[in-house]
Design a protein around this motif. Sequence first.
Motif, PDB file in Angstrom:
ATOM      1  N   VAL A   1       1.003  -0.993  -0.401  1.00 62.65           N
ATOM      2  CA  VAL A   1       0.085  -0.042   0.081  1.00 62.65           C
ATOM      3  C   VAL A   1       0.882   1.151  -0.128  1.00 62.65           C
ATOM      4  O   VAL A   1       2.592   1.382   0.430  1.00 62.65           O
ATOM      5  CB  VAL A   1      -1.068   0.176   1.119  1.00 62.65           C
ATOM      6  N   CYS A   2       0.333   2.192   0.425  1.00 64.75           N
ATOM      7  CA  CYS A   2       0.952   3.633  -0.383  1.00 64.75           C
ATOM      8  C   CYS A   2       0.348   4.558   0.921  1.00 64.75           C
ATOM      9  O   CYS A   2      -1.231   3.841   1.149  1.00 64.75           O
ATOM     10  CB  CYS A   2       1.599   4.302  -1.877  1.00 64.75           C
ATOM     11  N   VAL A   3       1.139   5.590   1.385  1.00 61.89           N
ATOM     12  CA  VAL A   3       0.510   6.670   2.401  1.00 61.89           C
ATOM     13  C   VAL A   3       1.024   8.341   1.827  1.00 61.89           C
ATOM     14  O   VAL A   3       1.842   7.983   1.084  1.00 61.89           O
ATOM     15  CB  VAL A   3       0.133   6.076   4.004  1.00 61.89           C
ATOM     16  N   THR A   4       0.500   8.634   1.687  1.00 57.15           N
ATOM     17  CA  THR A   4       0.658   9.939   1.638  1.00 57.15           C
ATOM     18  C   THR A   4       1.675  10.639   2.376  1.00 57.15           C
ATOM     19  O   THR A   4       1.998  10.101   3.854  1.00 57.15           O
ATOM     20  CB  THR A   4      -0.197  11.137   1.813  1.00 57.15           C
ATOM     21  N   ASP A   5       2.431  11.944   2.285  1.00 54.90           N
ATOM     22  CA  ASP A   5       3.267  13.162   3.288  1.00 54.90           C
ATOM     23  C   ASP A   5       2.341  13.378   4.295  1.00 54.90           C
ATOM     24  O   ASP A   5       2.761  12.953   5.515  1.00 54.90           O
ATOM     25  CB  ASP A   5       3.943  13.888   2.391  1.00 54.90           C
ATOM     26  N   THR A   6       1.530  13.720   4.282  1.00 55.37           N
ATOM     27  CA  THR A   6       0.453  14.364   5.291  1.00 55.37           C
ATOM     28  C   THR A   6       0.185  12.964   6.269  1.00 55.37           C
ATOM     29  O   THR A   6       0.491  13.753   7.464  1.00 55.37           O
ATOM     30  CB  THR A   6      -1.210  14.949   4.982  1.00 55.37           C
ATOM     31  N   GLN A   7      -0.368  12.254   5.785  1.00 53.69           N
ATOM     32  CA  GLN A   7      -0.454  10.819   6.589  1.00 53.69           C
ATOM     33  C   GLN A   7       1.126  10.556   7.904  1.00 53.69           C
ATOM     34  O   GLN A   7       1.105  10.597   8.695  1.00 53.69           O
ATOM     35  CB  GLN A   7      -0.617   9.297   5.804  1.00 53.69           C
ATOM     36  N   THR A   8       1.996  10.294   6.610  1.00 53.52           N
ATOM     37  CA  THR A   8       3.507  10.098   7.430  1.00 53.52           C
ATOM     38  C   THR A   8       3.570  11.276   8.587  1.00 53.52           C
ATOM     39  O   THR A   8       4.636  11.243   9.543  1.00 53.52           O
ATOM     40  CB  THR A   8       4.553  10.413   6.384  1.00 53.52           C
ATOM     41  N   ALA A   9       3.221  12.160   7.612  1.00 46.70           N
ATOM     42  CA  ALA A   9       4.088  13.325   9.166  1.00 46.70           C
ATOM     43  C   ALA A   9       3.321  13.342  10.561  1.00 46.70           C
ATOM     44  O   ALA A   9       3.722  13.730  11.334  1.00 46.70           O
ATOM     45  CB  ALA A   9       3.510  15.048   8.419  1.00 46.70           C
ATOM     46  N   ALA A  10       1.263  12.836  10.365  1.00 44.50           N
ATOM     47  CA  ALA A  10       0.869  13.099  11.338  1.00 44.50           C
ATOM     48  C   ALA A  10       1.714  11.397  11.928  1.00 44.50           C
ATOM     49  O   ALA A  10       1.569  11.779  12.967  1.00 44.50           O
ATOM     50  CB  ALA A  10      -0.729  12.890  10.536  1.00 44.50           C
ATOM     51  N   ALA A  11       1.396  10.852  11.398  1.00 43.89           N
ATOM     52  CA  ALA A  11       2.074   9.606  11.612  1.00 43.89           C
ATOM     53  C   ALA A  11       3.712   9.817  13.079  1.00 43.89           C
ATOM     54  O   ALA A  11       3.426   9.276  13.894  1.00 43.89           O
ATOM     55  CB  ALA A  11       2.316   8.263  11.292  1.00 43.89           C
ATOM     56  N   ARG A  12       4.447  10.458  12.494  1.00 40.74           N
ATOM     57  CA  ARG A  12       5.066  11.091  13.058  1.00 40.74           C
ATOM     58  C   ARG A  12       5.804  11.637  14.113  1.00 40.74           C
ATOM     59  O   ARG A  12       5.993  11.388  15.521  1.00 40.74           O
ATOM     60  CB  ARG A  12       6.808  11.621  11.752  1.00 40.74           C
ATOM     61  N   ARG A  13       4.283  12.479  14.469  1.00 39.19           N
ATOM     62  CA  ARG A  13       4.154  13.383  15.438  1.00 39.19           C
ATOM     63  C   ARG A  13       3.395  12.729  16.557  1.00 39.19           C
ATOM     64  O   ARG A  13       3.269  12.445  17.997  1.00 39.19           O
ATOM     65  CB  ARG A  13       3.002  14.402  15.126  1.00 39.19           C
ATOM     66  N   GLU A  14       2.673  11.489  16.209  1.00 37.75           N
ATOM     67  CA  GLU A  14       2.228  10.621  16.963  1.00 37.75           C
ATOM     68  C   GLU A  14       3.060   9.780  17.400  1.00 37.75           C
ATOM     69  O   GLU A  14       2.971   9.398  19.295  1.00 37.75           O
ATOM     70  CB  GLU A  14       1.096   9.493  16.331  1.00 37.75           C
ATOM     71  N   LEU A  15       3.944   9.037  16.271  1.00 37.41           N
ATOM     72  CA  LEU A  15       4.883   8.313  17.683  1.00 37.41           C
ATOM     73  C   LEU A  15       5.894   9.425  18.505  1.00 37.41           C
ATOM     74  O   LEU A  15       5.910   8.661  19.315  1.00 37.41           O
ATOM     75  CB  LEU A  15       6.159   8.199  16.233  1.00 37.41           C
ATOM     76  N   ALA A  16       6.188  10.635  18.110  1.00 32.92           N
ATOM     77  CA  ALA A  16       6.882  11.022  19.056  1.00 32.92           C
ATOM     78  C   ALA A  16       5.969  11.868  20.404  1.00 32.92           C
ATOM     79  O   ALA A  16       6.950  11.781  21.822  1.00 32.92           O
ATOM     80  CB  ALA A  16       7.554  12.632  18.274  1.00 32.92           C
TER      81      ALA A  16
END
Length: 383
Positions: free
Chosen positions: A311-326
């Motif tokens: 599957v693929c994800v957008t940069d918007t989804q990736t940035a949000a996931a990075r913040r959630e992991l932080a």
Amino acid sequence: MTALPDLVCSECATPYPVESLAWRCACGGVLDVAEFDFQVDAAALRRRVPSLWRYAEALPIEVDPAITLGEGLSPLIPSRSFAHVQLKLDFLLPTLSFKDRGAVVLATLATRLGVRSAMVDSSGNAGTAMAAYFGRAGIGCTVYVPESTSPGKLAQMRAHGATVELVPGSRADTAAAALQAAGRPGVLYASHVYHPYFLHGVKTYGYEIWEQRGRTLPETVVVPVGNGTMLLGCYLAFRELVAAGLAERMPRLVAVQASACSPLEQAMAQGLDAPELVDAGATIAEGIAIAAPPRGKQILRAVRASGGTIVCVTDTQTAAARRELADEGLFVEPTSAVSFAAVRAAVDEDFDSVSPTWAVAASSLTAGSVVVPLCGAGLKSFA
């Protein structure tokens, strides 16, 4: 010392002595490590060193105490956000990425073969890992990287003594420049993509998941994929564990790409056996922006054999996931956040419901046991 397994072409089965420093077959096919007999002594693991070398029988080369940095056996922890997810923290390895697993094997191989010079191309993490381990081995290392590579990664390579060649253009332009320089006599092309010894170092990641989960495998493993070294390493491990009777079944492998550069996802959706060349758009997930992965056919076969998908994800989804992991206390680079982003999308049903790959992935990503790798540290990227 035990004999080193040779290399064999994945397309025409032509053998190559590992001493030849071959990195690609004359027919153009990628090379694999020839099969070698081994049996991991599961009963002895509790007494062994806490590093990837605890799986010594499964590796094609013996440990060199002068080169190892104690890499491997990264923590496997529960996610706070998802009760069904465990996170494996490979960004805590010595050079702050999973690429240490393969780099230590290649540096050990180079030392065993008497190599004095090596070269590699990278989007960043492989270059920093090779710089560190070849530097430790006393072997000169040149790293070809895109000129857009994160400053933190460039600083790390140079700190380890590597010569850094900045290549204008895309990751594909960097690979092309490296291929032109590869093959010089006596120089090891220590490619994390082309040299198959690297994959056998990475496969220890899969062995660790099995051991850390009480010698069981999860239902799903979610992996960021560009060149596919982590996915192929995991596939090797899981296949070996099942063949040895140490695991009952293989996890489903769900590969995740950036939507701006997703040749493998497109090939999977279209039922193709090999990815077609795509235009690589800009993405914050620089580590997986690979428009033409050389092991694309092997990646697609491995994913399908596991019952998984891409599957693929957008940069918007990736940035949000990075913040959630932080928020969970885990600071990773954007590339490392794409797998977590895919799980979030599946849980929230925030994906294209008509996508043939997402239709398969959703149930795998919300299964009862899912492992997500966190592959590279956030300080490597300023995105």
